[in-house]
Design a protein around this motif. Structure first.
Motif, PDB file in Angstrom:
ATOM      1  N   VAL A  24       0.985  -1.145   0.014  1.00 57.46           N
ATOM      2  CA  VAL A  24       0.340   0.338   0.137  1.00 57.46           C
ATOM      3  C   VAL A  24       1.585   1.503   0.049  1.00 57.46           C
ATOM      4  O   VAL A  24       0.800   2.609  -0.616  1.00 57.46           O
ATOM      5  N   ALA A  25       2.000   1.033   0.612  1.00 60.74           N
ATOM      6  CA  ALA A  25       2.904   2.922   0.953  1.00 60.74           C
ATOM      7  C   ALA A  25       3.116   3.218  -0.147  1.00 60.74           C
ATOM      8  O   ALA A  25       3.616   3.869  -0.667  1.00 60.74           O
ATOM      9  N   GLN A  26       4.019   1.822  -1.219  1.00 60.32           N
ATOM     10  CA  GLN A  26       4.899   1.742  -2.368  1.00 60.32           C
ATOM     11  C   GLN A  26       4.069   2.470  -3.626  1.00 60.32           C
ATOM     12  O   GLN A  26       3.811   3.244  -3.780  1.00 60.32           O
ATOM     13  N   GLN A  27       2.671   1.672  -3.209  1.00 57.19           N
ATOM     14  CA  GLN A  27       1.745   2.014  -4.612  1.00 57.19           C
ATOM     15  C   GLN A  27       1.266   3.563  -3.704  1.00 57.19           C
ATOM     16  O   GLN A  27       1.300   4.383  -5.062  1.00 57.19           O
ATOM     17  N   HIS A  28       1.349   4.332  -3.223  1.00 61.36           N
ATOM     18  CA  HIS A  28       0.820   5.661  -2.442  1.00 61.36           C
ATOM     19  C   HIS A  28       1.844   6.462  -2.444  1.00 61.36           C
ATOM     20  O   HIS A  28       1.684   7.514  -3.267  1.00 61.36           O
ATOM     21  N   MET A  29       3.323   6.059  -2.660  1.00 60.54           N
ATOM     22  CA  MET A  29       4.129   6.616  -2.818  1.00 60.54           C
ATOM     23  C   MET A  29       4.389   7.120  -4.120  1.00 60.54           C
ATOM     24  O   MET A  29       4.423   7.986  -5.037  1.00 60.54           O
ATOM     25  N   GLN A  30       4.298   5.816  -5.089  1.00 60.35           N
ATOM     26  CA  GLN A  30       4.211   6.358  -6.630  1.00 60.35           C
ATOM     27  C   GLN A  30       3.119   7.247  -7.136  1.00 60.35           C
ATOM     28  O   GLN A  30       2.955   7.501  -7.963  1.00 60.35           O
ATOM     29  N   LYS A  31       1.895   6.471  -6.550  1.00 64.57           N
ATOM     30  CA  LYS A  31       0.376   7.540  -7.142  1.00 64.57           C
ATOM     31  C   LYS A  31       1.049   9.342  -6.629  1.00 64.57           C
ATOM     32  O   LYS A  31       0.601  10.149  -7.388  1.00 64.57           O
ATOM     33  N   TYR A  32       1.564   9.362  -5.375  1.00 67.76           N
ATOM     34  CA  TYR A  32       0.997  10.461  -4.453  1.00 67.76           C
ATOM     35  C   TYR A  32       2.275  11.527  -4.644  1.00 67.76           C
ATOM     36  O   TYR A  32       2.450  12.810  -3.932  1.00 67.76           O
ATOM     37  N   GLY A  33       3.242  10.555  -4.507  1.00 73.11           N
ATOM     38  CA  GLY A  33       4.470  10.966  -4.271  1.00 73.11           C
ATOM     39  C   GLY A  33       5.141  11.336  -2.774  1.00 73.11           C
ATOM     40  O   GLY A  33       5.637  11.876  -1.809  1.00 73.11           O
ATOM     41  N   THR A  34       4.281  10.524  -2.073  1.00 73.51           N
ATOM     42  CA  THR A  34       4.625  10.746  -0.260  1.00 73.51           C
ATOM     43  C   THR A  34       5.997   9.692  -0.643  1.00 73.51           C
ATOM     44  O   THR A  34       6.194   8.710  -1.083  1.00 73.51           O
ATOM     45  N   MET A  55      -6.856   9.242   7.041  1.00 75.33           N
ATOM     46  CA  MET A  55      -7.101  10.476   6.947  1.00 75.33           C
ATOM     47  C   MET A  55      -7.902  10.698   5.035  1.00 75.33           C
ATOM     48  O   MET A  55      -8.305  11.703   5.489  1.00 75.33           O
ATOM     49  N   GLU A  56      -7.208  10.031   4.417  1.00 78.36           N
ATOM     50  CA  GLU A  56      -7.561  10.201   3.342  1.00 78.36           C
ATOM     51  C   GLU A  56      -9.057   9.919   3.075  1.00 78.36           C
ATOM     52  O   GLU A  56     -10.315  10.614   2.972  1.00 78.36           O
ATOM     53  N   ASP A  57      -9.079   8.401   3.836  1.00 82.83           N
ATOM     54  CA  ASP A  57     -10.700   7.885   3.378  1.00 82.83           C
ATOM     55  C   ASP A  57     -11.440   8.233   4.241  1.00 82.83           C
ATOM     56  O   ASP A  57     -12.974   7.973   4.357  1.00 82.83           O
ATOM     57  N   LEU A  58     -11.328   9.164   5.305  1.00 78.09           N
ATOM     58  CA  LEU A  58     -12.027   9.628   6.334  1.00 78.09           C
ATOM     59  C   LEU A  58     -12.279  11.038   5.933  1.00 78.09           C
ATOM     60  O   LEU A  58     -13.856  11.853   5.994  1.00 78.09           O
ATOM     61  N   GLY A  59     -12.038  11.471   4.636  1.00 77.40           N
ATOM     62  CA  GLY A  59     -12.275  12.613   3.667  1.00 77.40           C
ATOM     63  C   GLY A  59     -11.574  13.675   5.529  1.00 77.40           C
ATOM     64  O   GLY A  59     -11.998  15.092   5.042  1.00 77.40           O
ATOM     65  N   ILE A  60     -11.265  13.720   5.845  1.00 79.89           N
ATOM     66  CA  ILE A  60     -10.432  14.324   6.578  1.00 79.89           C
ATOM     67  C   ILE A  60      -9.169  15.567   5.168  1.00 79.89           C
ATOM     68  O   ILE A  60      -9.532  17.069   5.973  1.00 79.89           O
ATOM     69  N   CYS A  61      -9.082  15.105   4.588  1.00 81.69           N
ATOM     70  CA  CYS A  61      -8.151  15.603   3.151  1.00 81.69           C
ATOM     71  C   CYS A  61      -8.488  14.981   2.180  1.00 81.69           C
ATOM     72  O   CYS A  61      -9.247  13.734   2.110  1.00 81.69           O
ATOM     73  N   LYS A  62      -7.947  15.780   1.494  1.00 79.13           N
ATOM     74  CA  LYS A  62      -7.970  14.411  -0.404  1.00 79.13           C
ATOM     75  C   LYS A  62      -7.096  13.400  -0.227  1.00 79.13           C
ATOM     76  O   LYS A  62      -6.505  13.796   0.295  1.00 79.13           O
ATOM     77  N   PRO A  63      -7.365  13.282  -1.613  1.00 73.47           N
ATOM     78  CA  PRO A  63      -6.197  11.479  -1.765  1.00 73.47           C
ATOM     79  C   PRO A  63      -5.025  12.044  -1.973  1.00 73.47           C
ATOM     80  O   PRO A  63      -4.875  13.303  -2.504  1.00 73.47           O
ATOM     81  N   GLY A  64      -3.945  11.864  -1.255  1.00 78.09           N
ATOM     82  CA  GLY A  64      -3.136  12.404  -1.794  1.00 78.09           C
ATOM     83  C   GLY A  64      -2.176  13.652  -0.769  1.00 78.09           C
ATOM     84  O   GLY A  64      -0.793  14.332  -1.221  1.00 78.09           O
ATOM     85  N   GLU A  65      -3.544  14.294  -0.313  1.00 75.92           N
ATOM     86  CA  GLU A  65      -2.344  14.859   1.039  1.00 75.92           C
ATOM     87  C   GLU A  65      -2.603  15.270   2.154  1.00 75.92           C
ATOM     88  O   GLU A  65      -2.086  15.843   2.918  1.00 75.92           O
ATOM     89  N   SER A  66      -2.250  13.775   2.723  1.00 79.16           N
ATOM     90  CA  SER A  66      -2.329  12.911   3.919  1.00 79.16           C
ATOM     91  C   SER A  66      -0.544  13.681   3.674  1.00 79.16           C
ATOM     92  O   SER A  66      -0.404  14.196   4.980  1.00 79.16           O
ATOM     93  N   LYS A  67      -0.172  14.000   3.275  1.00 77.80           N
ATOM     94  CA  LYS A  67       1.574  14.262   3.858  1.00 77.80           C
ATOM     95  C   LYS A  67       1.625  15.553   3.409  1.00 77.80           C
ATOM     96  O   LYS A  67       2.580  15.854   4.406  1.00 77.80           O
ATOM     97  N   ASP A  68       1.092  16.022   2.610  1.00 79.19           N
ATOM     98  CA  ASP A  68       1.122  17.683   3.497  1.00 79.19           C
ATOM     99  C   ASP A  68       0.216  18.088   4.496  1.00 79.19           C
ATOM    100  O   ASP A  68       1.112  18.635   5.776  1.00 79.19           O
ATOM    101  N   TRP A  69      -0.777  17.483   4.814  1.00 75.38           N
ATOM    102  CA  TRP A  69      -0.729  17.630   7.240  1.00 75.38           C
ATOM    103  C   TRP A  69      -0.292  17.281   7.373  1.00 75.38           C
ATOM    104  O   TRP A  69       0.188  18.082   8.527  1.00 75.38           O
ATOM    105  N   VAL A  70       0.812  16.726   7.400  1.00 76.64           N
ATOM    106  CA  VAL A  70       1.930  15.531   8.123  1.00 76.64           C
ATOM    107  C   VAL A  70       2.773  16.842   7.865  1.00 76.64           C
ATOM    108  O   VAL A  70       3.207  16.674   9.547  1.00 76.64           O
ATOM    109  N   ARG A  71       3.178  17.389   7.630  1.00 78.54           N
ATOM    110  CA  ARG A  71       4.193  17.953   7.367  1.00 78.54           C
ATOM    111  C   ARG A  71       4.100  19.370   7.679  1.00 78.54           C
ATOM    112  O   ARG A  71       4.952  20.383   8.182  1.00 78.54           O
ATOM    113  N   GLU A  72       2.607  19.657   7.495  1.00 74.64           N
ATOM    114  CA  GLU A  72       1.692  21.021   8.440  1.00 74.64           C
ATOM    115  C   GLU A  72       1.787  20.839  10.171  1.00 74.64           C
ATOM    116  O   GLU A  72       1.085  21.633  10.362  1.00 74.64           O
TER     117      GLU A  72
END
Lengths: 378, 368
Positions: free
Chosen positions: A144-154, A286-303
């Motif tokens: 899952v992590a590998q796919q997420h990294m590939q798709k969203y740049g996490t 975070m993304e599944d719950l709609g707390i942030c948009k898909p791919g944006e969770s990385k930005d949330w934790v960075r901030e």
């Protein structure tokens, strides 16, 4: 529907037996609530691996032994790592018949080698599709992590931020598995690779522990917390049976339904407990719950938007990562934390003015997803 | 064991400590005797219960509480069984075990003893070696044990260089190098310093226990307790009876080994006991097979691991043990039994002569 009481044990490598742990949690929940054990009408027991680890099944009857002469209706619920929340979900449905229900979750995992644990935990994956291929649980989420990294740049650094936050939170939770342990960014970064890209600190620990919750049809005291959403969805058990590998469909569906029941949106959440069995799953959650948009969770934790002082505090107790993950107890420990926060009793890790909280509990790699929403009302 | 609430008198079969009904104290009920109310004789084995037949008794104690108990003794309905007082049951936990020598074996036995709950006194002529062993135990325990439990275990291990600290030990295990004269010295000193009830054990893997006991006045108190390396992981203990070892001492040794979570096997005082007598000819044969140059070392090991289901091949194992040690044990066996099959093969002798001793010199059948 109300939560009347919550109780738990410390999580970690404990000397108590599985029945002793379950008893401690039940005891603590009873004396946290305004009612007595004799007022309980039924019990749901949550446990995943009592068979493989402790050679103990028929746990409902073990619990009956722990409550001498009450002879209550007691049933064990098992949905892998979502067992705790699934037991609560069942209990809520059973409130149509009973006034007060006790839910207790327990797991004893540390009487085994790491290899045995890998095999036991693997039972949450498909025997044919996953287990025969050596897809141990870190490997499920590594994909899952590998796919997420590939798709969203996490990046792995984003996962390190999640681990660091949760370990920091656990320092404020005296019952957490790693409460005693100072964990630095360097330790997290330099840890051993378990299943690339996941390293040791991306994984939750093997813990013993128990947690219990008492719910009721009717309000009994001002400390009671309302249950305003309860939803369970399932999905194909193996990643290989699905088309999407960067989110968990069951969690999306369950949260959507729970929000509708509660008549809220993700924006209304003040505190969230998510199933960070592996750090990547906190981001996915975070993304599944709609707390942030898909791919944006990385930005949330960075901030740092999910720390205790952040916009949406996540896993204030340390999460599965650092509070510990005694499987059967995990979902109920999440309810313990949200209830404690909504009551304003969380001490050093209290989120100011928390009114609405959510728990997100996942079985396997998203084969089961259970969401509950709680509210404190004046 | 039955536990009862002091206030509301509810009863549990678990040590729950405090009553969920009334918050009263829950304590263990003292039992003096039990009556056999029922029994069944089990004729088929199951994991953990391989020795059959055995009886499962349904016992009723003098407080009216029931209990299931496994027994190899047969009873009739109505038979009375005296229950050991609680203090006696805990006696096991109060044993003091002395260890002479803080090397690999001494350290391993010390760790397992302390984990069993025994008080441990570890003696080495050099205090520094003992200190190093203790910190190694600390490191090993850190990987598997909670901090406070670890501290408790380490707290049971005392280090000393004085034999007189062993005065009240229940058992002293000698784990020194395989040197008969050195061991004899130590035994003499032990008999001087320890109480007459102290039982002596030697962890020797090859020396004669009967010969060692010659230096003792009470020769019945010495027994062989042969642990295997690494001690915390290896389940077997060979209990070696000399000509003089008393039955009581053998029973005691079995009890201690079992309490330590090991499985004891009893054998006589003949060279190699059981394991080494079987193992060394096997290693010797593997080395001889290697020297006919038709199979590589790796292939011989692969054949054994896959064909015989051994966890490790004989040549890798010989390298691990040390070829000099292998040869020394074979020499002992040959000396003892005068049978050609124990004679160290040519290749082994040549390698030992060349100084290729296995892992410890970086070269044996493999390079390290």
């Amino acid at each position: 529907m109300y939560v009347l009481g919550v109780g738990r044990t410390k999580f970690g490598i404990l000397t108590e037996t599985m029945p002793e742990l379950a008893y401690q949690a039940m005891y603590n929940a009873v004396y946290d609530s305004p009612i007595s054990i004799e007022d309980i009408d039924a019990v749901y027991v949550s446990n995943f691996l009592g068979g493989p680890y402790e050679k103990q099944l028929h746990l409902n009857s073990v619990v009956s032994s722990l409550l001498p002469e009450l002879r209550l209706p007691i049933i064990r619920v098992e949905t892998a790592c979502a067992s705790g929340s699934s037991a609560l979900y069942q209990a809520i449905i059973a409130l149509s018949r009973f006034e007060n229900i006790l839910i207790v979750g327990v797991e004893k995992m540390t009487n085994a080698t790491t290899e045995e644990s890998s095999q036991n935990l693997g039972m949450a994956g498909d025997r044919l599709a996953d287990q025969t291929q050596g897809l141990i649980f870190p490997a499920h989420y590594a994909l899952v992590a590998q796919q997420h990294m590939q798709k969203y740049g996490t990046t792995h650094e984003d996962l390190e931020l999640v681990a660091f936050k949760n370990h920091s939170n656990s320092r404020l939770n005296p019952l957490a598995h790693f409460n005693h342990k100072e964990v630095t960014r360097e330790m997290i970064k330099n840890a051993q690779v378990i299943a690339s890209p996941l390293k040791l600190f991306d994984c939750s620990p093997i813990s013993d522990g128990a947690a219990a919750v008492i719910i009721s049809k009717n309000k009994k005291s001002d400390r009671d917390v309302h249950i305003i959403g309860s939803s369970l969805f399932t999905d194909h058990i193996s990643l290989s049976h699905r088309k999407v590998h960067t989110s968990l469909e069951a969690a999306k569906l369950a949260s959507k339904q729970a929000y509708e029941q509660a008549e809220i949106t993700a924006k209304d959440l003040d505190i969230v407990e998510v199933h960070d069995c592996f750090t990547i799953n906190e981001l996915v959650a975070m993304e599944d719950l709609g707390i942030c948009k898909p791919g944006e969770s990385k930005d949330w934790v960075r901030e740092e938007r999910t720390t205790i002082k952040g916009e949406v505090p996540i896993n204030t107790d340390g999460g599965l990562k650092a509070d510990g993950h005694p499987i059967g107890a995990t979902g109920l420990a999440q309810v313990f934390e949200v209830t404690t926060q909504l009551r304003g009793e969380a001490g050093g890790r209290q989120v100011e003015g928390a009114e609405i909280g959510l728990t997100h509990n996942i079985g396997g790699v998203g084969g089961t997803a259970v969401i509950h929403i709680f509210e404190r009302r004046a | 064991m039955v536990f009862e609430c002091q206030d509301c008198h509810k009863k549990w079969h678990y040590d729950v400590k405090v009553c969920i009904f009334c918050q009263g104290n829950v304590t263990e009920v003292a039992v003096k005797q039990s009556t056999v109310r029922g029994f069944t004789k089990v004729e088929i084995p199951s994991p953990g219960h391989t020795r059959v037949p055995y009886c499962d008794l349904l016992l009723e104690d003098d407080q009216g509480n029931f209990q299931i108990r496994k027994s190899f003794t047969e009873y009739k309905l109505g038979d009375l069984i005296e229950e050991a007082p609680k203090e006696l049951k805990q006696e096991a936990r109060k044993r003091t075990v002395g260890l002479i020598g803080a090397g690999t074996m001494g350290r391993g036995i010390a760790q397992v003893s302390a984990q069993t709950g025994y008080q441990v006194i570890m003696i080495d002529r050099h205090e520094e070696i003992a200190r190093k062993s203790l910190s190694k135990i600390d490191t090993l325990l850190s990987k598997t044990t909670k901090e406070d439990v670890k501290q408790e275990i380490l707290g049971r291990i005392k280090i000393t260089t004085n034999f007189y600290d062993l005065e009240h030990a229940d058992l002293v295990i000698e784990a020194l190098t395989e040197d008969m004269e050195l061991k004899k010295e130590v035994m003499k000193e032990l008999e001087n310093e320890c109480s007459q009830n102290t039982i002596f054990a030697t962890n020797t893997s090859s020396l004669s226990i009967s010969e060692l006991s010659q230096v003792l006045e009470d020769q019945s108190r010495l027994v062989g307790l042969h642990f295997f390396n690494p001690v915390p992981r290896m389940k077997l203990v060979e209990i070696v009876k000399s000509k003089y070892t008393s039955d009581r001492v053998v029973e005691f040794a079995k009890e201690v080994a079992t309490e330590m979570g090991k499985t004891p096997v009893v054998t006589g005082d003949a060279p190699g006991f059981i394991v080494n007598r079987l193992l060394l000819p096997f290693l010797n044969e593997a080395i001889d097979k290697f020297s006919d140059a038709t199979s590589s070392a790796a292939d011989i090991d692969k054949a054994v691991t896959l064909g015989l289901n051994h966890p490790m091949g004989p040549l890798a194992l010989a390298d691990l043990i040390g070829l000099d040690v292998c040869k020394a044990i074979l020499d002992e066996l040959y000396e003892g039994y005068k049978d050609h099959k124990y004679k160290p093969c040519k290749t082994l002798c040549i390698m030992v002569e060349k100084g290729d001793l296995g892992r410890k010199t970086g070269k044996g059948f493999y390079k390290y």
